[in-house]
Enzyme design. Structure first.
Site, PDB file in Angstrom:
ATOM      1  N   CYS A 157      42.439  20.956 -35.815  1.00  0.00           N
ATOM      2  CA  CYS A 157      43.307  19.795 -36.014  1.00  0.00           C
ATOM      3  C   CYS A 157      42.464  18.636 -36.545  1.00  0.00           C
ATOM      4  CB  CYS A 157      43.943  19.420 -34.682  1.00  0.00           C
ATOM      5  SG  CYS A 157      44.900  17.895 -34.766  1.00  0.00           S
TER       6      CYS A 157
ATOM      7  N   CYS B  37      50.360  19.926 -33.218  1.00  0.00           N
ATOM      8  CA  CYS B  37      49.197  20.177 -32.367  1.00  0.00           C
ATOM      9  C   CYS B  37      49.598  19.826 -30.948  1.00  0.00           C
ATOM     10  CB  CYS B  37      48.018  19.317 -32.810  1.00  0.00           C
ATOM     11  SG  CYS B  37      46.636  19.363 -31.652  1.00  0.00           S
TER      12      CYS B  37
ATOM     13  N   CYS C 258      47.256  16.695 -29.405  1.00  0.00           N
ATOM     14  CA  CYS C 258      47.389  15.286 -29.798  1.00  0.00           C
ATOM     15  C   CYS C 258      48.776  14.950 -30.337  1.00  0.00           C
ATOM     16  CB  CYS C 258      46.311  14.900 -30.813  1.00  0.00           C
ATOM     17  SG  CYS C 258      46.574  15.587 -32.461  1.00  0.00           S
TER      18      CYS C 258
ATOM     19  N   CYS D  78      53.769  26.982 -42.362  1.00  0.00           N
ATOM     20  CA  CYS D  78      53.501  26.290 -43.624  1.00  0.00           C
ATOM     21  C   CYS D  78      52.847  24.953 -43.262  1.00  0.00           C
ATOM     22  CB  CYS D  78      54.834  26.107 -44.341  1.00  0.00           C
ATOM     23  SG  CYS D  78      54.666  25.418 -45.972  1.00  0.00           S
TER      24      CYS D  78
HETATM   25 FE    FE Z   1      45.379  17.603 -32.526  1.00  0.00          FE
END
Ligand code: FE
Length: 137
Positions: A50, A97, A100, A120
């Site tokens: 991420c 994610c 976060c 995607c």
């Molecule tokens: Fe993250």
């Protein structure tokens, strides 16, 4: 009860930490133009992370060429979560994610076997950690 997010930052902190384009995608749910992302054609072995918090999100082994212009994966790691999204009057499934809460992209049901999923993902929302050489296996 939903687990509390581990990485909590203010919008001001996010703006300082991320590039304007990363901020737009991760925090404002933007989309990068197709065929522009730096990881679209990346064939190296490793882990996609991420761009917001560094969590491990996708393995290079699950990446495939979808032809859409965005990096595509048929499977995601546990740090990835999904949520239904009805923005623009279209029902889609948003990919985020888990750590976060950053927006990564969307997931569709037209992916290859064995999952049939197509994650995607915006290149801009990702980082990449190259796999260590094979002799360290
Ligand atoms: Fe993250």
């Amino acid at each position: 009860m939903e687990k509390k997010k581990e990485t909590i930052k203010t919008e001001k902190e996010w703006r300082q930490r991320l590039s304007p384009e990363q901020y737009h995608i991760l925090r404002e749910k933007g989309t990068e133009p197709p065929f522009t992302g730096e990881f679209l054609k990346n064939k190296e072995k490793g882990i996609y992370t991420c761009a917001g918090c560094g969590a491990e999100l996708f393995s290079s082994g699950k990446k495939f060429e979808s032809g859409t212009g965005w990096p595509s994966f048929y499977s995601a790691k546990d740090n990835v979560t999904t949520k239904s999204d009805s923005s623009f009057g279209v029902r889609r499934v948003e990919v985020l994610c888990k750590k976060c809460g950053g927006h990564l992209g969307h997931v569709f049901d037209d992916g290859p076997k064995p999952t049939g999923k197509r994650f995607c993902i915006n290149s801009c929302a990702l980082g990449f950690r190259k796999k260590k050489p094979a002799n360290q296996k």
